[in-house]
Design an enzyme around this catalytic site. Structure first.
Site, short mmCIF file in Angstrom:
data_model
loop_
_atom_site.label_atom_id
_atom_site.label_comp_id
_atom_site.label_asym_id
_atom_site.label_seq_id
_atom_site.Cartn_x
_atom_site.Cartn_y
_atom_site.Cartn_z
CG ASP A 1 12.10 4.14 3.87
OD1 ASP A 1 12.05 3.78 5.09
OD2 ASP A 1 10.92 4.79 3.72
N GLY B 1 7.34 2.05 3.15
CA GLY B 1 8.47 2.17 2.22
C GLY B 1 8.22 1.88 0.58
CB SER B 2 5.20 1.78 -1.25
OG SER B 2 4.63 2.87 -1.25
CB SER B 3 8.09 6.15 -2.39
OG SER B 3 8.80 6.69 -1.39
CB ALA B 4 12.25 3.26 -0.53
CB ALA B 5 9.71 -0.84 -2.72
N PRO C 1 0.96 -1.26 -0.11
CG PRO C 1 -0.17 -1.02 2.10
CD PRO C 1 0.68 -1.99 1.22
N GLY D 1 3.78 3.91 5.20
CA GLY D 1 4.88 3.80 6.13
C GLY D 1 5.68 2.61 5.79
C1 MEV Z 1 9.73 6.72 8.92
O1 MEV Z 1 9.69 5.58 8.28
C2 MEV Z 1 10.89 6.49 10.05
C3 MEV Z 1 11.31 7.99 10.71
O2 MEV Z 1 12.41 7.46 11.57
C4 MEV Z 1 12.11 8.74 9.85
C5 MEV Z 1 13.49 8.39 9.15
O3 MEV Z 1 14.10 7.33 9.68
O4 MEV Z 1 14.16 8.91 8.23
C6 MEV Z 1 10.46 8.74 11.27
#
Ligand code: MEV
Length: 299
Positions: free
Chosen positions: A123, A77-81, A71, A75
């Site tokens: 990510d 990490g889909s844009s990184a993937a 999704p 959070g």
């Molecule tokens: C975000 O997935 C995690 C944070 O610690 C930001 C980061 O590590 O860059 C909030």
């Protein structure tokens, strides 16, 4: 034509604290993004600044097909993937010969550019290399893998990592005496967790503590609390938000036998559950049948 895939990630411990130089532990997870790239002189325009930037950075043009099991904006990490899988696919299709480290750095650079200066180096690193990753002294390295049974609960509440990171930073600037001990406590939990990877009850307890500390930093959300409580009541060893908070996802560490029950409890509490475990591979070339693999993985 070249198809590559790359995994998403969760933070097991230490999110937010890592922004202030504290340690953290992240893990690549099974849901993946699959990207197929084909050389093309005049490809159709893609609707993703990440993919556009990948082609720009590599100085080539091509068409691209994406299939994602992750999704977006949650959070995980889909844009990184997407960025990692696209760079690896371009590298392969055009025989550009960049190595894994170079592609990981390039992915981070692209994320930073698209996100206007702030991106998580974790990510792109986790998506590229896979496995369990320790973030220490602002550097990342792989640790021996562990087969944790994790259930992810997506609150379906969208959040903005940049805003949440800025908010914690502001809170700390104005209240160092309050915030620094919270960050120190997160550091202690992260460090102690590494000595307890085989004691899942203790590890679960540390997740509960880490969740409370993140709430104290102000990045909680009622839906996160709801899914965390539901998971614990359904038999998880422990549960916490993962990533930036303020919505997004939580994770529950579960006994193998309770995974389905915990997933059911998350769904009953209006979240979307994903049962998962570690992905040790990172970015991976898919065979000629990349798309078929994706469809198989979905079944
Ligand atoms: C975000 O997935 C995690 C944070 O610690 C930001 C980061 O590590 O860059 C909030």
């Amino acid at each position: 034509m070249a198809t590559w895939s790359a995994p998403g990630k969760v933070f097991l411990f230490g999110e937010h604290a890592v922004v202030f130089g504290k340690p953290g532990i992240a893990m690549a997870i099974k849901p993946r993004v699959y990207v197929t790239v084909r050389k093309a002189r005049n490809p159709a325009r893609v609707n993703s600044p990440y993919i556009e930037s990948c082609f720009e950075e590599m100085g080539v043009t091509g068409s691209v097909y994406i299939h994602s099991q992750l999704p977006s904006s949650s959070g995980l990490g889909s844009s990184a993937a997407v960025t990692v899988a696209t760079l690896f696919a371009i590298n392969d299709e055009f025989n550009l010969k960049y190595d894994r480290n170079q592609l990981a750095s390039m992915a981070y650079k692209i994320e930073k550019k698209v996100q206007h200066g702030r991106a998580s180096p974790t990510d792109t690193y986790v998506s590229t290399f896979g496995g369990l990753v320790l973030i220490k002294d602002n550097k990342r390295r792989r640790m021996p893998p562990e087969n944790f049974n994790i259930v992810i609960g997506n609150t379906l509440v969208s959040h903005k990592t940049t805003e949440l990171v800025a908010m914690v930073s502001e809170f700390r600037k104005n209240n160092p005496l309050v915030v620094d001990p919270i960050l120190d406590a997160i550091e202690a939990v992260t460090t102690r967790s590494m000595h307890n990877f085989h004691n899942l009850k203790v590890l679960g307890r540390y997740m509960d503590v880490n969740h409370a500390l993140l709430e104290a930093l102000g990045v909680g959300h009622p839906m996160l609390s709801r899914l965390v409580s539901a998971s614990r009541a359904a038999g998880a060893y422990g549960a916490k938000m993962t990533g930036a908070g303020g919505g997004g996802c939580m994770i529950a560490l579960c006994p193998k036998r309770s995974k389905s029950k915990v997933a059911g409890a998350i769904e009953a509490a209006d979240g979307r559950a994903i049962i998962t475990t570690i992905d040790t591979e990172g970015a991976r070339k898919e065979g000629e049948n990349g798309r078929e693999n994706y469809l198989k993985a979905r079944r």
